[in-house]
Design a protein around this motif. Structure first.
Motif, PDB file in Angstrom:
ATOM      1  N   VAL A   1       1.712  10.501  -0.832  1.00 49.44           N
ATOM      2  CA  VAL A   1       2.687   9.422  -0.910  1.00 49.44           C
ATOM      3  C   VAL A   1       3.264   9.393  -2.313  1.00 49.44           C
ATOM      4  O   VAL A   1       2.529   9.240  -3.284  1.00 49.44           O
ATOM      5  CB  VAL A   1       2.037   8.065  -0.569  1.00 49.44           C
ATOM      6  CG1 VAL A   1       3.043   6.952  -0.757  1.00 49.44           C
ATOM      7  CG2 VAL A   1       1.528   8.076   0.861  1.00 49.44           C
TER       8      VAL A   1
ATOM      9  N   VAL B   1       5.446   5.167   6.093  1.00 51.32           N
ATOM     10  CA  VAL B   1       6.865   5.018   5.770  1.00 51.32           C
ATOM     11  C   VAL B   1       7.479   6.389   5.522  1.00 51.32           C
ATOM     12  O   VAL B   1       6.900   7.227   4.832  1.00 51.32           O
ATOM     13  CB  VAL B   1       7.048   4.119   4.528  1.00 51.32           C
ATOM     14  CG1 VAL B   1       8.535   3.966   4.197  1.00 51.32           C
ATOM     15  CG2 VAL B   1       6.413   2.747   4.758  1.00 51.32           C
TER      16      VAL B   1
ATOM     17  N   ILE C   1       9.299   7.607  -1.603  1.00 51.83           N
ATOM     18  CA  ILE C   1       9.618   6.388  -0.861  1.00 51.83           C
ATOM     19  C   ILE C   1      10.320   5.405  -1.782  1.00 51.83           C
ATOM     20  O   ILE C   1       9.850   5.112  -2.893  1.00 51.83           O
ATOM     21  CB  ILE C   1       8.339   5.769  -0.278  1.00 51.83           C
ATOM     22  CG1 ILE C   1       7.724   6.712   0.753  1.00 51.83           C
ATOM     23  CG2 ILE C   1       8.622   4.413   0.353  1.00 51.83           C
ATOM     24  CD1 ILE C   1       6.362   6.284   1.245  1.00 51.83           C
TER      25      ILE C   1
ATOM     26  N   THR D   1       7.507  -0.100  -6.148  1.00 48.16           N
ATOM     27  CA  THR D   1       7.590   0.040  -4.690  1.00 48.16           C
ATOM     28  C   THR D   1       6.212  -0.071  -4.061  1.00 48.16           C
ATOM     29  O   THR D   1       6.043  -0.701  -3.009  1.00 48.16           O
ATOM     30  CB  THR D   1       8.231   1.394  -4.334  1.00 48.16           C
ATOM     31  OG1 THR D   1       9.554   1.454  -4.900  1.00 48.16           O
ATOM     32  CG2 THR D   1       8.333   1.568  -2.828  1.00 48.16           C
ATOM     33  N   ARG D   2       5.199   0.516  -4.704  1.00 51.96           N
ATOM     34  CA  ARG D   2       3.830   0.401  -4.184  1.00 51.96           C
ATOM     35  C   ARG D   2       3.385  -1.059  -4.148  1.00 51.96           C
ATOM     36  O   ARG D   2       2.796  -1.524  -3.173  1.00 51.96           O
ATOM     37  CB  ARG D   2       2.860   1.211  -5.060  1.00 51.96           C
ATOM     38  CG  ARG D   2       3.050   2.706  -4.958  1.00 51.96           C
ATOM     39  CD  ARG D   2       2.063   3.431  -5.869  1.00 51.96           C
ATOM     40  NE  ARG D   2       2.285   4.863  -5.806  1.00 51.96           N
ATOM     41  CZ  ARG D   2       1.794   5.655  -4.873  1.00 51.96           C
ATOM     42  NH1 ARG D   2       1.064   5.133  -3.910  1.00 51.96           N
ATOM     43  NH2 ARG D   2       2.044   6.938  -4.882  1.00 51.96           N
TER      44      ARG D   2
ATOM     45  N   ALA E   1       5.160  -2.922  -1.339  1.00 51.88           N
ATOM     46  CA  ALA E   1       4.601  -2.567  -0.036  1.00 51.88           C
ATOM     47  C   ALA E   1       3.242  -3.227   0.174  1.00 51.88           C
ATOM     48  O   ALA E   1       2.927  -3.710   1.266  1.00 51.88           O
ATOM     49  CB  ALA E   1       4.486  -1.046   0.087  1.00 51.88           C
TER      50      ALA E   1
ATOM     51  N   LEU F   1       2.029   2.756   2.902  1.00 57.71           N
ATOM     52  CA  LEU F   1       3.117   3.683   2.574  1.00 57.71           C
ATOM     53  C   LEU F   1       2.987   5.022   3.297  1.00 57.71           C
ATOM     54  O   LEU F   1       3.975   5.748   3.421  1.00 57.71           O
ATOM     55  CB  LEU F   1       3.169   3.908   1.060  1.00 57.71           C
ATOM     56  CG  LEU F   1       3.715   2.732   0.233  1.00 57.71           C
ATOM     57  CD1 LEU F   1       3.713   3.086  -1.244  1.00 57.71           C
ATOM     58  CD2 LEU F   1       5.115   2.355   0.675  1.00 57.71           C
TER      59      LEU F   1
ATOM     60  N   ALA G   1       5.854   7.316  -4.673  1.00 54.61           N
ATOM     61  CA  ALA G   1       6.579   6.060  -4.783  1.00 54.61           C
ATOM     62  C   ALA G   1       6.350   5.492  -6.173  1.00 54.61           C
ATOM     63  O   ALA G   1       5.339   5.780  -6.813  1.00 54.61           O
ATOM     64  CB  ALA G   1       6.127   5.051  -3.717  1.00 54.61           C
TER      65      ALA G   1
ATOM     66  N   VAL H   1      11.289   1.107   2.474  1.00 56.79           N
ATOM     67  CA  VAL H   1      10.385   0.010   2.848  1.00 56.79           C
ATOM     68  C   VAL H   1      11.126  -1.014   3.704  1.00 56.79           C
ATOM     69  O   VAL H   1      10.602  -1.504   4.711  1.00 56.79           O
ATOM     70  CB  VAL H   1       9.797  -0.652   1.589  1.00 56.79           C
ATOM     71  CG1 VAL H   1       8.973  -1.892   1.960  1.00 56.79           C
ATOM     72  CG2 VAL H   1       8.914   0.338   0.825  1.00 56.79           C
TER      73      VAL H   1
END
Length: 425
Positions: free
Chosen positions: A138, A158, A167, A144-145, A148, A155, A140, A172
């Motif tokens: 993943v 996604v 991502i 963003t983490r 989420a 994630l 990101a 998201v």
């Protein structure tokens, strides 16, 4: 085909080990020369380690949170031709550490108070044990983490549309629209284990040190900020050219610059192991700053030599550098007193933890209109509580109260901030 072992290079400055904070590859990936492999953190910096060769990832050694010694193998790569099984200073041109792309941010164990994992978090356990989610990587940003996580989104579910499948916030949002709403009432029994690593661990260690070694004494005073708020708004309405918009903090900084020469034991750093208090003539003000990676304390140096506009400009510069991960080690170290503010979220009062080895920290709280009795009449004034903590080994309660009362006087009579102190003290 040969196997090339990429080892943790000698980063210099006496660094013997580093902590893995995030992987950018997984076994089976094909990497190009200078492609990011892994992020590692030392006591001085977080560093992006890049591959010195092109090849295929055969194995990775270590999981986020693990500490590895200089010279340890981090990644094994399958490459074409002959391999010399080295990735250390002997392979680098003078002045260049192989595998090091750039300093992501500089940190200091003395200055960073407060969070976060700065690298991509892999979903498979590469440090031993059974894999959690195999063949899933993943990518990101920390923001963003965190978003989420707040939304309860895994994630790994996604689809990323950014570079290399990274991502984004838009991904998201798209996933949120597709996801069916959960039942209104449902029992939940899951427990998620999150390793405290990287900068978040540094912050935890810093807080533990401060709480264990410093006997804190907290003091809260209320301030009538009506006049200062009126002055600030008037100045902002008439500012010209490149003059920055003023918040309250530059006024606090100028007030401290006026006041601290009278209280040298407060503008100080205490070496409790040596039993020596270092009283500083220079006023270096730490500004506690929330970043995507956690709480950092960039420093505005020599506030005693800055006017109100200089304070605002320098504060904006160093706090932005901290948020962007571009602050240097010098910009994150050496403060003699710290200001910590949550702005509009400042609450009614707080008991801030001192930024060790300093001896004082000041935390302005939220501005709010409150009824106040003046000359036997009730009126609404713009009020603010001023929270502070002091090292009781160095600062007596009387001196702390006297200092905060003098600070309050400056804030409630803001014209005094712009007058030479010897004319009114």
């Amino acid at each position: 085909m040969k196997t090339f072992s990429f080892r943790l290079p000698d980063i210099g400055e006496g660094v013997a080990e580093a902590e893995i904070t995030g992987w950018h590859v997984r076994p089976g990936d094909t990497v190009e020369e200078d492609q990011s492999l892994v992020d590692v953190m030392t006591d001085k910096a977080t560093i992006d380690m890049t591959s010195p060769v092109s090849g295929k990832v055969l194995a990775m050694h270590g999981a986020p949170g693990d500490k590895v010694a200089v010279g340890s193998v981090l990644v094994e790569l399958e490459i074409e031709g002959e391999a010399d099984d080295r990735a250390g200073p002997a392979d680098a041109a003078p002045g260049r550490v192989p595998g090091v792309e750039s300093d992501t941010y500089a940190s200091s164990a003395d200055e960073t108070r407060g969070a976060g994992d700065s690298g991509a978090k892999p979903d498979n356990d590469i440090g031993g044990g059974e894999p959690v989610r195999e063949n899933i990587l993943v990518l990101a940003s920390p923001a963003t983490r965190r978003r989420a996580e707040d939304l309860g989104i895994d994630l790994a579910d996604v689809v990323g549309t950014g570079p290399d499948g990274r991502i984004t916030d838009a991904d998201v949002d798209a996933h949120l629209k597709e996801r069916a709403p959960p039942p209104i009432a449902r029992e939940r029994h899951g427990v998620r284990e999150v390793r405290v690593i990287g900068l978040r661990r540094r912050i935890a260690e810093k807080m533990e040190t401060a709480a264990r070694r410093i006997p804190h004494f907290s003091y809260v005073e209320d301030c009538d900020m009506t006049a200062l708020e009126g002055l600030r708004r008037e100045i902002n309405a008439s500012r010209r050219g490149a003059q920055p918009k003023l918040t309250l903090l530059p006024f606090f900084m100028r007030a401290l610059a006026q006041l601290l020469p009278e209280f040298p034991q407060i503008n100080a750093r205490y070496d409790d192991e040596a039993g020596v208090l270092h009283e500083h003539e220079a006023i270096h003000i730490g500004i506690a700053t929330q970043t995507a990676d956690g709480l950092m304390v960039p420093v505005v140096r020599h506030a005693e030599a800055l006017d109100i506009w200089d304070c605002a400009r320098e504060m904006s510069r160093v706090t932005n550098a901290a948020r962007e991960g571009a602050a240097s080690r010098e910009e994150l170290s050496g403060s003699t007193i710290t200001l910590t503010s949550l702005g509009a979220l400042g609450g009614v009062a707080a008991t801030p933890i001192i930024n060790h080895p300093e001896v004082a920290i000041i935390g302005p709280n939220k501005l709010m209109g409150r009824p106040v009795v003046i000359n036997n009449h009730v009126t609404i004034r713009t009020m603010m509580n001023l929270s502070s903590s002091f090292d009781h080994r160095i600062v007596d309660g009387y001196d702390a109260a006297k200092f905060i009362r003098r600070f309050k006087r400056l804030l409630e009579n803001p014209a005094l901030i712009f007058i030479e102190p010897r004319t009114w003290i």
